[in-house]
Design a protein around this motif. Structure first.
Motif, PDB file in Angstrom:
ATOM      1  N   ASP A 238     -33.855 -35.867  25.802  1.00 55.59           N
ATOM      2  CA  ASP A 238     -32.624 -35.160  26.172  1.00 55.59           C
ATOM      3  C   ASP A 238     -31.523 -35.443  25.154  1.00 55.59           C
ATOM      4  OD1 ASP A 238     -33.919 -34.341  28.404  1.00 55.59           O
ATOM      5  OD2 ASP A 238     -32.857 -35.672  29.800  1.00 55.59           O
ATOM      6  N   CYS A 239     -30.771 -34.401  24.841  1.00 55.36           N
ATOM      7  CA  CYS A 239     -29.601 -34.565  23.963  1.00 55.36           C
ATOM      8  C   CYS A 239     -28.443 -33.832  24.621  1.00 55.36           C
ATOM      9  CB  CYS A 239     -29.826 -33.907  22.596  1.00 55.36           C
ATOM     10  SG  CYS A 239     -31.215 -34.567  21.696  1.00 55.36           S
ATOM     11  N   PHE A 240     -27.252 -34.323  24.379  1.00 53.95           N
ATOM     12  CA  PHE A 240     -26.076 -33.732  25.016  1.00 53.95           C
ATOM     13  C   PHE A 240     -25.044 -33.277  23.994  1.00 53.95           C
ATOM     14  CE2 PHE A 240     -28.081 -36.319  28.193  1.00 53.95           C
ATOM     15  CZ  PHE A 240     -27.940 -35.576  29.355  1.00 53.95           C
ATOM     16  N   GLY A 241     -24.277 -32.270  24.387  1.00 52.92           N
ATOM     17  CA  GLY A 241     -23.108 -31.862  23.609  1.00 52.92           C
ATOM     18  C   GLY A 241     -21.884 -32.242  24.418  1.00 52.92           C
ATOM     19  N   LYS A 242     -20.893 -32.808  23.772  1.00 51.72           N
ATOM     20  CA  LYS A 242     -19.679 -33.223  24.494  1.00 51.72           C
ATOM     21  C   LYS A 242     -18.466 -32.556  23.859  1.00 51.72           C
ATOM     22  CE  LYS A 242     -16.860 -35.897  26.915  1.00 51.72           C
ATOM     23  NZ  LYS A 242     -16.179 -34.981  27.820  1.00 51.72           N
ATOM     24  N   VAL A 243     -17.705 -31.864  24.677  1.00 50.01           N
ATOM     25  CA  VAL A 243     -16.477 -31.245  24.168  1.00 50.01           C
ATOM     26  C   VAL A 243     -15.477 -32.359  23.847  1.00 50.01           C
ATOM     27  CG1 VAL A 243     -14.557 -29.683  24.685  1.00 50.01           C
ATOM     28  CG2 VAL A 243     -16.859 -29.160  25.541  1.00 50.01           C
ATOM     29  N   VAL A 244     -15.041 -32.363  22.593  1.00 47.75           N
ATOM     30  CA  VAL A 244     -14.165 -33.441  22.134  1.00 47.75           C
ATOM     31  C   VAL A 244     -12.706 -32.997  22.253  1.00 47.75           C
ATOM     32  CG1 VAL A 244     -13.506 -34.724  20.054  1.00 47.75           C
ATOM     33  CG2 VAL A 244     -15.919 -34.391  20.597  1.00 47.75           C
ATOM     34  N   ASP A 245     -11.871 -33.901  22.775  1.00 47.44           N
ATOM     35  CA  ASP A 245     -10.421 -33.653  22.830  1.00 47.44           C
ATOM     36  C   ASP A 245      -9.840 -33.835  21.446  1.00 47.44           C
ATOM     37  OD1 ASP A 245      -9.581 -33.045  25.358  1.00 47.44           O
ATOM     38  OD2 ASP A 245      -9.594 -35.138  26.016  1.00 47.44           O
ATOM     39  N   GLY A 246      -9.012 -32.898  21.024  1.00 49.91           N
ATOM     40  CA  GLY A 246      -8.388 -33.039  19.705  1.00 49.91           C
ATOM     41  C   GLY A 246      -8.592 -31.777  18.898  1.00 49.91           C
ATOM     42  N   GLU A 247      -7.903 -31.750  17.747  1.00 50.84           N
ATOM     43  CA  GLU A 247      -7.972 -30.544  16.922  1.00 50.84           C
ATOM     44  C   GLU A 247      -8.864 -30.812  15.724  1.00 50.84           C
ATOM     45  OE1 GLU A 247      -4.666 -27.314  15.411  1.00 50.84           O
ATOM     46  OE2 GLU A 247      -4.007 -29.199  16.289  1.00 50.84           O
ATOM     47  N   ARG A 248      -9.724 -29.830  15.372  1.00 54.42           N
ATOM     48  CA  ARG A 248     -10.588 -29.995  14.212  1.00 54.42           C
ATOM     49  C   ARG A 248     -10.049 -29.159  13.053  1.00 54.42           C
ATOM     50  NH1 ARG A 248     -16.035 -27.894  12.342  1.00 54.42           N
ATOM     51  NH2 ARG A 248     -16.588 -27.223  14.402  1.00 54.42           N
ATOM     52  N   PHE A 249     -10.035 -29.760  11.883  1.00 50.63           N
ATOM     53  CA  PHE A 249      -9.662 -29.026  10.674  1.00 50.63           C
ATOM     54  C   PHE A 249     -10.825 -29.128   9.700  1.00 50.63           C
ATOM     55  CE2 PHE A 249      -5.801 -30.519  12.663  1.00 50.63           C
ATOM     56  CZ  PHE A 249      -4.946 -29.427  12.581  1.00 50.63           C
ATOM     57  N   ASP A 250     -11.428 -28.007   9.362  1.00 51.83           N
ATOM     58  CA  ASP A 250     -12.541 -27.984   8.408  1.00 51.83           C
ATOM     59  C   ASP A 250     -11.939 -27.758   7.024  1.00 51.83           C
ATOM     60  OD1 ASP A 250     -14.658 -27.365   6.771  1.00 51.83           O
ATOM     61  OD2 ASP A 250     -15.529 -25.841   8.095  1.00 51.83           O
ATOM     62  N   ILE A 251     -11.832 -28.833   6.250  1.00 53.76           N
ATOM     63  CA  ILE A 251     -11.111 -28.699   4.978  1.00 53.76           C
ATOM     64  C   ILE A 251     -11.924 -27.951   3.921  1.00 53.76           C
ATOM     65  CG2 ILE A 251      -9.592 -30.683   5.370  1.00 53.76           C
ATOM     66  CD1 ILE A 251     -11.376 -32.179   3.271  1.00 53.76           C
ATOM     67  N   GLY A 252     -13.171 -27.586   4.257  1.00 54.13           N
ATOM     68  CA  GLY A 252     -13.947 -26.702   3.385  1.00 54.13           C
ATOM     69  C   GLY A 252     -13.386 -25.277   3.431  1.00 54.13           C
ATOM     70  N   ILE A 253     -12.575 -24.992   4.468  1.00 52.91           N
ATOM     71  CA  ILE A 253     -11.931 -23.674   4.592  1.00 52.91           C
ATOM     72  C   ILE A 253     -10.475 -23.855   4.181  1.00 52.91           C
ATOM     73  CG2 ILE A 253     -11.295 -21.831   6.225  1.00 52.91           C
ATOM     74  CD1 ILE A 253     -13.777 -22.632   7.866  1.00 52.91           C
ATOM     75  N   TYR A 254     -10.050 -23.170   3.134  1.00 53.22           N
ATOM     76  CA  TYR A 254      -8.748 -23.439   2.515  1.00 53.22           C
ATOM     77  C   TYR A 254      -7.586 -23.347   3.514  1.00 53.22           C
ATOM     78  CZ  TYR A 254      -4.971 -23.434  -0.866  1.00 53.22           C
ATOM     79  OH  TYR A 254      -3.834 -23.748  -1.546  1.00 53.22           O
ATOM     80  N   GLU A 255      -7.605 -22.322   4.374  1.00 60.95           N
ATOM     81  CA  GLU A 255      -6.497 -22.135   5.330  1.00 60.95           C
ATOM     82  C   GLU A 255      -6.422 -23.341   6.275  1.00 60.95           C
ATOM     83  OE1 GLU A 255      -8.887 -19.852   4.754  1.00 60.95           O
ATOM     84  OE2 GLU A 255      -7.568 -18.684   3.433  1.00 60.95           O
ATOM     85  N   GLU A 256      -7.579 -23.861   6.669  1.00 63.87           N
ATOM     86  CA  GLU A 256      -7.568 -25.000   7.600  1.00 63.87           C
ATOM     87  C   GLU A 256      -7.057 -26.257   6.893  1.00 63.87           C
ATOM     88  OE1 GLU A 256     -10.607 -25.733  10.459  1.00 63.87           O
ATOM     89  OE2 GLU A 256     -11.107 -23.615  10.613  1.00 63.87           O
ATOM     90  N   TYR A 257      -7.394 -26.365   5.615  1.00 64.94           N
ATOM     91  CA  TYR A 257      -6.883 -27.500   4.827  1.00 64.94           C
ATOM     92  C   TYR A 257      -5.350 -27.460   4.786  1.00 64.94           C
ATOM     93  CZ  TYR A 257      -5.427 -30.130   0.731  1.00 64.94           C
ATOM     94  OH  TYR A 257      -4.758 -30.976  -0.110  1.00 64.94           O
ATOM     95  N   LEU A 258      -4.795 -26.267   4.477  1.00 62.48           N
ATOM     96  CA  LEU A 258      -3.336 -26.121   4.413  1.00 62.48           C
ATOM     97  C   LEU A 258      -2.687 -26.425   5.764  1.00 62.48           C
ATOM     98  CD1 LEU A 258      -2.659 -22.902   2.311  1.00 62.48           C
ATOM     99  CD2 LEU A 258      -2.426 -25.296   1.637  1.00 62.48           C
ATOM    100  N   ASN A 259      -3.330 -25.936   6.791  1.00 65.63           N
ATOM    101  CA  ASN A 259      -2.874 -26.164   8.153  1.00 65.63           C
ATOM    102  C   ASN A 259      -2.795 -27.655   8.485  1.00 65.63           C
ATOM    103  OD1 ASN A 259      -2.197 -25.143  10.563  1.00 65.63           O
ATOM    104  ND2 ASN A 259      -4.078 -23.905  10.782  1.00 65.63           N
ATOM    105  N   LEU A 260      -3.839 -28.379   8.060  1.00 62.85           N
ATOM    106  CA  LEU A 260      -3.896 -29.826   8.302  1.00 62.85           C
ATOM    107  C   LEU A 260      -2.779 -30.537   7.546  1.00 62.85           C
ATOM    108  CD1 LEU A 260      -5.238 -32.426   9.321  1.00 62.85           C
ATOM    109  CD2 LEU A 260      -6.831 -32.281   7.410  1.00 62.85           C
TER     110      LEU A 260
END
Ligand code: UTP
Length: 272
Positions: A238-260
């Motif tokens: 068995d494996c589980f997925g857990k919804v994590v509290d907090g904001e994710r920024f994927d810095i591989g995506i330029y707009e998300e990097y700027l946002n961060l």
């Protein structure tokens, strides 16, 4: 107890070209700290006691960054700038390094950690996903779940439909609030994604995943995907997925990097 973590940082960062030709994505500045510094801090704040980083020939800057800098420290000492010595990064836990000779995929990078991990559960943090969490660090939230269930736990977040194609997407049944028992996973679905829950770059694995990765053939000329190994793991335990509290920024995506960068800057101004 989850005491060891792997941070894979050997990819080419092609989405960040041309700057990533010389500056690893993991070293992109966010305020005056590079991205990977935030991830190392998150690991330490989550109770990790030893880190293995997977690097490559082009990533010596990361190794230098976390190393002692005797000349600089001596200079700051001489100049009575002790407050600056404190901010020069020398992590409080040992960081080990292995080179991945060719960027043959995230799965290939993680299997290089087999002898470091041995027969223990371990964490994986992808340094291009920066998690900003008001409550507990993202990884700590997963470790708490692991301590309850003793099963592989994958960090997930609900994302807009249009963004699902950028991520691994889970399929599963919700067992408790934000906790899904996984039955499948699809890497970067172009359509018909099985849910709106995408994988973030935080995982706690049982050591079985390393045996699975070890047995897997490298696809000819292609990348060994971690998702493929997780799918195999699902048929064994068995494996589980857990919804994590907090904001994710994927810095591989330029707009998300700027946002961060803006988010961190605003938080700094508020503190002043
Ligand atoms: P990504 O696929 O997001 O990073 O891998 P990448 O390959 O560097 O970037 P793009 O897609 O070409 O722009 C997630 C993490 O896994 C590491 C990367 O360094 C990144 O931190 N990785 C990926 C490895 O260590 N080795 C690999 O072979 C592939």
């Amino acid at each position: 107890m989850v005491k060891k973590a792997i941070i894979p940082a050997a990819g080419y960062g092609t989405r960040g070209l041309p700057i990533t030709k010389v500056l690893p994505k993991e070293m992109f500045p966010i305020g005056l700290k590079p991205a990977i510094h935030y991830v190392v801090e998150e690991a330490i704040e989550s109770g990790i006691e030893q880190i293995l980083m997977i690097v490559s020939r082009k990533k010596n800057m990361i190794v230098d960054y976390f190393d002692e800098s005797l000349e600089l420290e001596a200079f700051l000492e001489r100049e009575n700038k002790h407050h600056l010595i404190e901010i020069v990064p020398v992590p409080s836990v040992p960081i080990h390094y292995i080179r991945q000779p060719y960027a043959k995929g995230l799965g290939d990078a993680i299997r290089l950690g087999k002898s470091f991990i041995g027969d223990e559960p371990f964490a994986v943090l992808l340094p291009d996903d920066i998690m900003i969490s008001e409550k507990e660090p993202a990884l700590k939230q997963l470790i708490n779940q692991f301590n309850k269930y003793g099963k592989t736990i994958i960090g997930i977040k609900e994302v807009e439909e249009s963004k699902l194609k950028n991520y691994g997407v889970i399929s599963g049944k919700e067992k408790g609030k934000g906790l899904f028992k996984l039955d499948d996973m699809v890497e970067k679905p172009s359509k018909n994604a099985p849910s709106n829950y995408a994988v973030i770059g935080r995982y706690v694995f049982t050591p079985e995943i390393l045996s699975i990765l070890d047995d897997k053939q490298q696809p000819a000329g292609g990348e060994l995907q971690l998702t493929e190994a997780i799918k195999d793991l699902l048929s064994e335990e068995d494996c589980f997925g857990k919804v994590v509290d907090g904001e994710r920024f994927d810095i591989g995506i330029y707009e998300e990097y700027l946002n961060l960068v803006n988010t961190i800057e605003q938080a700094r101004k508020r503190k002043k």
